[in-house]
Design an enzyme around this catalytic site. Structure first.
Site, PDB file in Angstrom:
ATOM      1  N   HIS A  34      38.377  42.012  32.222  1.00  0.00           N
ATOM      2  CA  HIS A  34      38.791  41.205  30.775  1.00  0.00           C
ATOM      3  C   HIS A  34      37.492  41.131  29.771  1.00  0.00           C
ATOM      4  O   HIS A  34      37.775  40.510  28.840  1.00  0.00           O
ATOM      5  CB  HIS A  34      39.173  40.089  31.165  1.00  0.00           C
ATOM      6  N   GLY A 119      52.063  47.923  40.080  1.00  0.00           N
ATOM      7  CA  GLY A 119      51.676  46.432  40.363  1.00  0.00           C
ATOM      8  C   GLY A 119      50.644  46.150  40.979  1.00  0.00           C
ATOM      9  O   GLY A 119      50.416  44.882  41.419  1.00  0.00           O
ATOM     10  N   ALA A 120      49.916  47.173  41.544  1.00  0.00           N
ATOM     11  CA  ALA A 120      48.793  46.872  42.432  1.00  0.00           C
ATOM     12  C   ALA A 120      47.226  46.840  41.652  1.00  0.00           C
ATOM     13  O   ALA A 120      46.236  46.681  42.128  1.00  0.00           O
ATOM     14  CB  ALA A 120      48.488  47.773  43.288  1.00  0.00           C
ATOM     15  N   SER A 123      46.431  50.482  37.526  1.00  0.00           N
ATOM     16  CA  SER A 123      46.798  51.274  36.216  1.00  0.00           C
ATOM     17  C   SER A 123      47.688  52.563  36.307  1.00  0.00           C
ATOM     18  O   SER A 123      47.484  53.417  35.814  1.00  0.00           O
ATOM     19  CB  SER A 123      45.536  51.788  35.549  1.00  0.00           C
ATOM     20  N   GLU A 157      51.425  50.979  25.273  1.00  0.00           N
ATOM     21  CA  GLU A 157      51.482  49.637  25.915  1.00  0.00           C
ATOM     22  C   GLU A 157      51.547  48.506  24.987  1.00  0.00           C
ATOM     23  O   GLU A 157      52.331  47.643  25.149  1.00  0.00           O
ATOM     24  CB  GLU A 157      50.156  49.509  26.744  1.00  0.00           C
ATOM     25  N   ASP A 169      41.789  51.206  30.942  1.00  0.00           N
ATOM     26  CA  ASP A 169      42.532  51.957  31.838  1.00  0.00           C
ATOM     27  C   ASP A 169      42.557  53.308  31.602  1.00  0.00           C
ATOM     28  O   ASP A 169      42.669  54.390  32.438  1.00  0.00           O
ATOM     29  CB  ASP A 169      43.819  51.290  32.127  1.00  0.00           C
TER      30      ASP A 169
END
Ligand code: GLA
Length: 390
Positions: A34, A119-120, A123, A157, A169
């Site tokens: 982040h 969803g892991a 990316s 995105e 990513d």
């Protein structure tokens, strides 16, 4: 048959012609979570889990695209692009990015399949967009640089899937180099490769199988809190553009001006940027114990300060700490996905057995384990079919 050959064979049987093949990897991130959308630093690397794309022009105005793993095909024209968070919306976002740059890319047959669990936190959507963008650039000779493709993937995105993600990513998927991690400066979008020597260690990902989706508001809310903190601090310090410019002393001096929530989010990011800048020295000195300690600090920052963890990730990291695993933390956007663990090789088999049993007992859910290798970025590739014809 390896995956790309399978995709090429399936493409030929569906479209009746030979494709060009491309590979687009997922990524891990050693540290710097982040921080990308705060113009900080990150330390990602591509991994040996990837998308395969089979692509050819079709001299029509149609995009015919098959998601082979899902058995779904869709056809659309370049003036029929729609936002949303299904796989085709990401690809439409990429097409839109080319169009907005004045590139003509009409008419494509494409098939893709993937070994990246979705969803892991690895990316998969960035790899999907980066790989598709790279392939379009090649087959239509658009002459875009890799950084343009990364920016197009990021815009897809933002504009089509609604996730206001940073650049990490897609940048990692496009620019990685085998056997290295990169230290990426997300202000200048410049990177340096750091060869890593994890002899005797494995990078083991443990998938909580809590499926995260960054499309809900939680991710964007975190970004908004960081931006709010910057706005507030700009009242006091005029030369701040992002949290990258904020030291912990400046943050403390501004604490009374912001809500506890905004303060804690900024606190996490400011310290995570510091940790990420300390990390290369530790890696260069091969101080994996020191590096592992930073990973644990990042995790508890993500959990208690930034509040993007979940019970399952916290459980895995607590287990790792209690069992003397060198480093562990939740990785990626958060809210589930994988933890990344730096584990002494000889400890891996017992770790897997013990975690599998105890995690299942605690959560009635099986974890998955992925031992990953640091791989190169998006590239054109050959399949077994090409080699046979030579
Ligand atoms: C997701 C986003 C990235 C980054 C990470 C958190 O993966 O796509 O841009 O913000 O979360 O580090």
């Amino acid at each position: 048959m390896i995956n790309s050959t399978k995709t090429a064979v399936a493409f030929e049987s569906q479209f009746g012609k030979k494709p060009m093949m491309f590979i687009a990897p997922g990524r891990i991130n050693l540290i710097g979570e982040h921080t990308d959308y705060n113009e900080g630093f990150v330390m990602p690397a591509a991994i040996d889990k990837h998308f395969d794309f089979a692509v050819a022009t079709n001299q029509s105005h149609l995009f015919n695209i098959t998601a082979n793993d899902l058995g779904e095909t869709i056809s659309f024209k370049s003036d029929e692009l729609k936002s949303g968070n299904r796989w085709e919306n990401y690809l439409m976002g990429v097409i839109d990015g080319f169009k907005r740059r004045g590139k003509v890319i009409d008419g494509v047959d494409c098939m893709f399949s993937s070994t990246i669990p979705s969803g892991a936190g690895l990316s998969s959507s960035a790899a999907l967009c980066s790989g598709f963008g790279f392939a379009l650039n090649e087959i239509f000779h658009c002459g875009l640089a890799k950084i343009d493709i990364a920016l197009i993937a990021q815009e897809a995105e933002h504009r089509f899937a609604g996730t206001k993600c940073g650049i990490m990513d897609m940048y990692a998927s496009l620019f990685s180099q085998q056997g290295s991690v990169m230290l990426l400066d997300c202000r200048s979008n410049m990177h340096e490769y750091l060869p890593v020597h994890f002899e005797g260690f494995e990078i083991l990902l443990i998938d909580t199988n809590v499926k995260h989706s960054l499309n809900d508001s939680s991710y964007n809310d975190r970004r908004a809190a960081c931006e709010e903190g910057v706005k507030i601090m700009q009242g006091k310090f005029s030369n701040i553009k992002s949290l990258r410019d904020v030291s912990s002393t400046m943050l403390e001096a501004s604490k009374s001006m912001m809500s506890d929530d905004v303060y804690m989010k900024c606190f996490y990011v400011v310290h995570e940027i510091e940790r990420t800048l300390r990390a290369p020295e530790l890696l260069k000195a091969n101080d994996l114990t020191g590096f592992g300690k930073l990973m644990y600090k990042t995790h508890w920052g993500l959990s208690k300060e930034f509040k993007v963890s979940c019970e399952e990730s916290d459980w895995l990291v607590t287990w790792a700490n209690e069992n003397e695993i060198t480093g562990a933390r939740q990785m990626g956007g958060g809210f589930g996905g994988c933890t990344i663990n730096l584990v002494k090789k000889e400890m891996v088999p017992s770790l897997i057995d013990d975690v599998r049993t105890k995690y299942f007992a605690a959560f009635k859910r099986e974890p998955d384990f992925y031992n990953v290798q640091l791989s190169g970025g998006v590239h054109k590739t050959k399949t077994a079919l090409d080699w046979r014809e030579r």
